[in-house]
Design an enzyme around this catalytic site. Structure first.
Site, PDB file in Angstrom:
ATOM      1  N   GLU A  17       3.001   9.120   9.651  1.00 36.47           N
ATOM      2  CA  GLU A  17       4.362   8.613   9.730  1.00 36.47           C
ATOM      3  C   GLU A  17       6.056   9.266   8.668  1.00 36.47           C
ATOM      4  OE1 GLU A  17       5.209   4.559   9.639  1.00 36.47           O
ATOM      5  OE2 GLU A  17       6.926   4.304  10.739  1.00 36.47           O
ATOM      6  N   ASP A  69       6.470  -2.182  16.775  1.00 38.63           N
ATOM      7  CA  ASP A  69       6.764  -2.200  15.637  1.00 38.63           C
ATOM      8  C   ASP A  69       7.559  -3.010  14.837  1.00 38.63           C
ATOM      9  OD1 ASP A  69       5.917  -0.796  13.130  1.00 38.63           O
ATOM     10  OD2 ASP A  69       6.819   1.303  13.677  1.00 38.63           O
ATOM     11  N   HIS A  90       4.046  -5.639  13.068  1.00 31.80           N
ATOM     12  CA  HIS A  90       4.549  -6.373  12.052  1.00 31.80           C
ATOM     13  C   HIS A  90       4.921  -8.142  11.881  1.00 31.80           C
ATOM     14  CE1 HIS A  90       3.565  -2.445  10.217  1.00 31.80           C
ATOM     15  NE2 HIS A  90       3.669  -2.290  11.937  1.00 31.80           N
ATOM     16  N   HIS A 114      -1.368   3.793  10.566  1.00 32.59           N
ATOM     17  CA  HIS A 114      -0.541   4.434  10.337  1.00 32.59           C
ATOM     18  C   HIS A 114      -0.530   5.484  10.108  1.00 32.59           C
ATOM     19  CE1 HIS A 114       0.461   0.615  10.733  1.00 32.59           C
ATOM     20  NE2 HIS A 114       2.247   0.876  10.633  1.00 32.59           N
ATOM     21  N   HIS A 160       1.169  -3.355  18.830  1.00 31.57           N
ATOM     22  CA  HIS A 160       1.653  -2.092  17.815  1.00 31.57           C
ATOM     23  C   HIS A 160       2.640  -2.865  17.206  1.00 31.57           C
ATOM     24  CE1 HIS A 160       1.671   0.897  14.061  1.00 31.57           C
ATOM     25  NE2 HIS A 160       2.512  -0.048  13.751  1.00 31.57           N
ATOM     26  N   GLN A 167      -0.580  -0.765   3.145  1.00 29.94           N
ATOM     27  CA  GLN A 167       0.876   0.470   3.269  1.00 29.94           C
ATOM     28  C   GLN A 167       1.388   0.964   1.745  1.00 29.94           C
ATOM     29  OE1 GLN A 167       5.121  -0.430   5.321  1.00 29.94           O
ATOM     30  NE2 GLN A 167       4.943  -1.818   3.850  1.00 29.94           N
TER      31      GLN A 167
HETATM   32 ZN   LIG Z   1       4.239   0.622  12.154  1.00 27.29          ZN
END
Ligand SMILES: [Zn+2]
Length: 413
Positions: free
Chosen positions: A210, A306, A55, A207, A53, A149
């Site tokens: 969060e 992450d 980005h 996701h 995981h 996102q």
């Molecule tokens: Zn993430």
């Protein structure tokens, strides 16, 4: 090209043996005469660390943008908008490439990266990371997750972009269902992801919750829809911070549902320790999900880096030993067997998340191998052990011969 690695101490059975590698794969034995020989000298070896995981598209942008003063997830997302408008495929590929190199130097041989899909950056994050994947294809296996996102319903045009992303090289359908206006839209967000995933016959990696808001309910929704769609074992939920804040009875109910749905869980302790609990009065929440409770139910739990120097998190070098040490602290994993589980989370558990069928030391598996300057998992984490050799598909990619040399010794020794 054949390779013989002698005296490798295999994690996790601890057996010391020779590893035979031919044509990029582990083989039973019988490498050709003249094969390259490496002596691991009894050092601990893993079949490559896995980063499940990350980005890559937004990595290393921290110096180009204004500061995240509140330190929250919401502000981190907002700051990116302006930077994202200026993204080019070339610069994304260049930044992603630098992160891939860093990961490889730390013994990571497989990566799953989310890329933002929304009406701000369009498909450029996907195109940039896909370009980096092409450049590094010999040394790193990369799966790409199309990650909405900004929401799917909330961000006009994103549903169409998600379909296009899957047609343009994304491997996994992502999601961020909590980032919608209403719970009904969150449910719809998940339904859309399943519709796309079923059409392309691919996995889902979202996701999930969060947030510190213990009213967030999208993990339950995701688990329910996973069962409804028969996608058990093919869905991953990352973060799930809200689960930590639920009342015990509801948390137990959701964990049972996650187990029934065969959902893989990923905690991202570095980022969430940094982001969560910012608005709490003391005692502040730790920001990571219920790792031990999930493990107790035999749920597959992994962890990821992450973020790497972005608006969410100012550090990060994709080192599983660093994130593993943070995970052990954040999740209270201190017993010897728990420390072994931390090691499992960055290897076998992550391989299950990515549903890799060619991971491990078995004959036929891809010959990815890291020789650590340590005898066991606890020592590797404690000393953040050097990666002496990193091998990808049977080829030595990185060597690290650095040895500390002391020019002083205490009296009487
Ligand atoms: Zn993430």
């Amino acid at each position: 090209m054949d390779l013989l690695v002698k005296n490798a101490k295999l994690w996790r059975d601890g057996v010391v043996r020779d590893l035979h590698i031919s044509d990029g794969k582990f083989v039973e034995q019988g490498v050709a005469d003249g094969a390259e020989v490496i002596d691991a000298a009894g050092r601990l070896c893993v079949a490559g660390f896995i980063e499940p995981h990350i980005h890559l598209d937004k990595a290393l942008i921290n110096d180009d943008v204004r500061r995240n003063v509140s330190g929250t997830l919401d502000e981190a997302i907002e700051i990116i908008w302006e930077r994202k408008r200026a993204y080019t495929v070339g610069e994304i590929a260049e930044r992603a490439g630098r992160v891939i190199r860093s990961a490889l130097g730390n013994g990571v041989t497989r990566i799953r990266s989310h890329v933002d899909i929304d009406n701000i950056g369009g498909l450029r994050p996907l195109e940039g990371v896909a370009e980096a994947r092409r450049r590094y294809s010999e040394v790193m296996d990369i799966q790409i997750v199309a990650f909405p996102q900004e929401g799917i319903l909330k961000n006009e045009g994103t549903e169409e972009l998600m379909w296009q992303a899957m047609e343009s090289g994304a491997d996994v359908v992502g999601g961020m269902p909590f980032n919608e206006k209403h719970p009904q839209d969150s449910a719809k967000h998940i339904s859309i992801a399943f519709e796309i995933a079923k059409h392309f016959n691919v996995d889902i990696d979202m996701h999930v919750d969060e947030t510190d808001d213990s009213g967030a309910r999208t993990l339950e929704m995701l688990a329910e829809q996973t069962i409804e769609h028969g996608w058990e074992g093919r869905v991953t939920a990352g973060h799930t911070c809200a689960l930590a804040g639920y009342q015990e009875d509801y948390a137990n109910y959701v964990i049972k549902l996650v187990r029934a749905a065969g959902i893989h869980m990923i905690t991202n302790p570095a980022t969430n320790l940094m982001l969560q609990g910012r608005l709490d009065a003391q005692p502040k929440r730790r920001g990571i999900t219920r790792v031990k409770e999930l493990l107790a139910e035999s749920i597959n739990v992994s962890f990821g880096q992450d973020c790497v120097k972005d608006t969410f998190y100012p550090f990060g070098r994709v080192d599983p030993l660093e994130v593993g040490l943070i995970a052990a602290h954040a999740a209270h994993m201190s017993l010897p067997e728990e420390i072994e589980i931390v090691f499992d989370m960055q290897t076998n558990a992550a391989a299950k998340v990515m549903r890799l069928s060619d991971y491990g030391f078995e004959p036929g598996c891809k010959a990815d191998l890291v020789i650590l300057d340590a005898e066991n998992a606890a020592e590797a984490l404690t000393r953040q052990a050097a990666r002496r050799v990193v091998i990808k598909k049977g080829r030595v990619i990185v060597e690290n011969e650095k040895n500390q040399k002391w020019c002083w010794s205490p009296k009487g020794e």
